[in-house]
Design an enzyme around this catalytic site. Structure first.
Site, short mmCIF file in Angstrom:
data_model
loop_
_atom_site.label_atom_id
_atom_site.label_comp_id
_atom_site.label_asym_id
_atom_site.label_seq_id
_atom_site.Cartn_x
_atom_site.Cartn_y
_atom_site.Cartn_z
N ASN A 70 6.74 0.66 3.72
CA ASN A 70 5.92 -0.55 3.88
C ASN A 70 6.65 -1.64 3.10
O ASN A 70 6.61 -1.69 1.88
CB ASN A 70 4.51 -0.34 3.33
CG ASN A 70 3.64 -1.58 3.47
OD1 ASN A 70 4.10 -2.70 3.31
ND2 ASN A 70 2.36 -1.38 3.76
N GLU B 80 4.19 -3.25 7.95
CA GLU B 80 3.83 -4.57 7.43
C GLU B 80 5.03 -5.52 7.46
O GLU B 80 5.38 -6.16 6.48
CB GLU B 80 3.24 -4.46 6.01
CG GLU B 80 2.27 -5.58 5.71
CD GLU B 80 1.48 -5.38 4.41
OE1 GLU B 80 0.80 -6.34 4.01
OE2 GLU B 80 1.54 -4.29 3.82
N ASP C 116 2.43 4.18 6.41
CA ASP C 116 1.45 3.87 5.38
C ASP C 116 0.09 4.32 5.89
O ASP C 116 -0.51 3.66 6.73
CB ASP C 116 1.47 2.37 5.08
CG ASP C 116 0.47 1.96 4.02
OD1 ASP C 116 -0.27 2.83 3.53
OD2 ASP C 116 0.41 0.76 3.68
N ASN D 259 -2.56 4.90 3.88
CA ASN D 259 -3.58 4.27 3.02
C ASN D 259 -4.67 5.22 2.54
O ASN D 259 -5.79 4.80 2.26
CB ASN D 259 -4.19 3.05 3.72
CG ASN D 259 -3.53 1.77 3.25
OD1 ASN D 259 -3.34 1.53 2.06
ND2 ASN D 259 -3.14 0.91 4.20
N ASP E 225 1.62 6.69 1.21
CA ASP E 225 2.59 6.77 2.31
C ASP E 225 2.95 8.23 2.55
O ASP E 225 3.11 9.01 1.61
CB ASP E 225 3.83 5.96 1.96
CG ASP E 225 3.48 4.53 1.58
OD1 ASP E 225 3.49 3.67 2.47
OD2 ASP E 225 3.17 4.28 0.39
N ASP F 158 5.10 -3.44 -2.99
CA ASP F 158 4.27 -2.58 -3.84
C ASP F 158 4.37 -1.12 -3.41
O ASP F 158 3.86 -0.23 -4.12
CB ASP F 158 2.81 -3.06 -3.87
CG ASP F 158 2.25 -3.40 -2.49
OD1 ASP F 158 3.00 -3.35 -1.50
OD2 ASP F 158 1.06 -3.73 -2.42
N HIS F 159 5.03 -0.85 -2.28
CA HIS F 159 5.31 0.51 -1.83
C HIS F 159 6.80 0.82 -2.03
O HIS F 159 7.63 -0.09 -2.08
CB HIS F 159 5.00 0.66 -0.34
CG HIS F 159 3.57 0.48 0.02
ND1 HIS F 159 2.73 1.52 0.34
CD2 HIS F 159 2.80 -0.65 0.13
CE1 HIS F 159 1.52 1.05 0.63
NE2 HIS F 159 1.55 -0.26 0.51
#
Length: 263
Positions: free
Chosen positions: A10, A37, A150, A152, A224, A253-254
């Site tokens: 991501n 994303e 991802d 989530n 993930d 942030d991933h």
């Protein structure tokens, strides 16, 4: 039979963080990269940069500002499948077929908002419904498949920094974990992360931007995932997460997931 190196990441805007992908390619030289994303229209995707890195094959499902997924590859890709599991036109899936005949599915599942209640928070209901549509799809699969992205949800106690403190936090609530389990059982999906790095070993892929120093407290979650059809279990050769990438310049942030597999 050859071994391919897959990356799932991501990236949180492919144009803003193109330098991170270049850094990843220099360090890891993957054959196929699944991005989530991407936040860009297909027409504005940085094709020239990926061509320069050797990714001749690119199949995209883009969207401006939000969402968007892409698969870039050094090996030929065929087909272009786009399941609307969100049921609202959001670009959250792209599927391709590899030269070996295997299917590769790249998915970006909604985060689900902040309140884990379908009535108070429609986004949470949309997330659960997304999973249910994927579950029905999984029940019909008759081709060996690799699915990554991802998801989530961090399903296991050891997938989060504090199981007790996150039980009522979206991404680790019991209803989400149960929903994810139904998806996994629908096809017998193998969780590659925990196949290669068994619980309760620490394994995180995401740390919030809210913490100025993500290493302080190490409040990570494993959001993930890489899953494969049961018959591909024995084909996995390696799997790891590139944790240092969370400290790269202007990071996502991933972090990237890296999987090596015979195909």
């Amino acid at each position: 039979m050859s071994t391919l190196k897959f990356v799932s990441w991501n990236i949180n805007s492919v144009r803003i963080r193109l330098h991170l992908i270049e850094q990843l390619v220099m360090a890891e030289d993957p054959d196929i990269i699944c991005l989530q994303e991407t936040k860009v229209r297909d027409s504005q995707f940085p094709h020239e940069a990926f061509e320069g890195m050797g990714y001749k094959y690119r199949i995209l499902n883009g969207q401006p500002m939000h969402h968007g997924v892409a698969i870039v590859s050094r090996v030929p890709l065929t087909e272009d499948r786009r399941h609307d599991w969100q049921d609202n036109g959001e670009a959250r899936h792209i599927g391709v077929r590899l030269p070996s005949g295997l299917l590769l599915e790249n998915v970006y599942i909604p985060a689900g908002g902040d309140v884990p209640d379908r009535e108070e928070n429609p986004k949470f209901g949309q997330k659960l419904d997304f999973y249910e549509r994927m579950t029905k799809w999984s029940e019909t699969l008759d081709t060996p498949t690799i699915m990554m992205g991802d998801f989530n949800i961090a399903p296991l106690e050891s997938d989060v920094w504090s199981h007790k403190q996150l039980l009522k936090v979206v991404s680790h609530t019991p209803i989400e974990v149960d929903t994810m389990k139904r998806l996994q059982d629908a096809h017998g999906w193998v969780d590659v992360g925990r196949l290669m790095i068994p619980a309760p070993e620490r394994l995180y892929t995401w740390w919030s931007y809210r913490a100025k120093d993500w290493t302080k407290g190490d409040r990570g979650r494993r959001l993930d995932h890489v899953w494969v059809s049961p018959e591909l279990r024995s084909k996995i050769r390696a799997h790891r997460v590139l944790e240092p990438a969370r400290s790269w310049e202007k990071p996502s942030d991933h972090i990237p997931l890296i999987t090596e597999m015979e195909v």
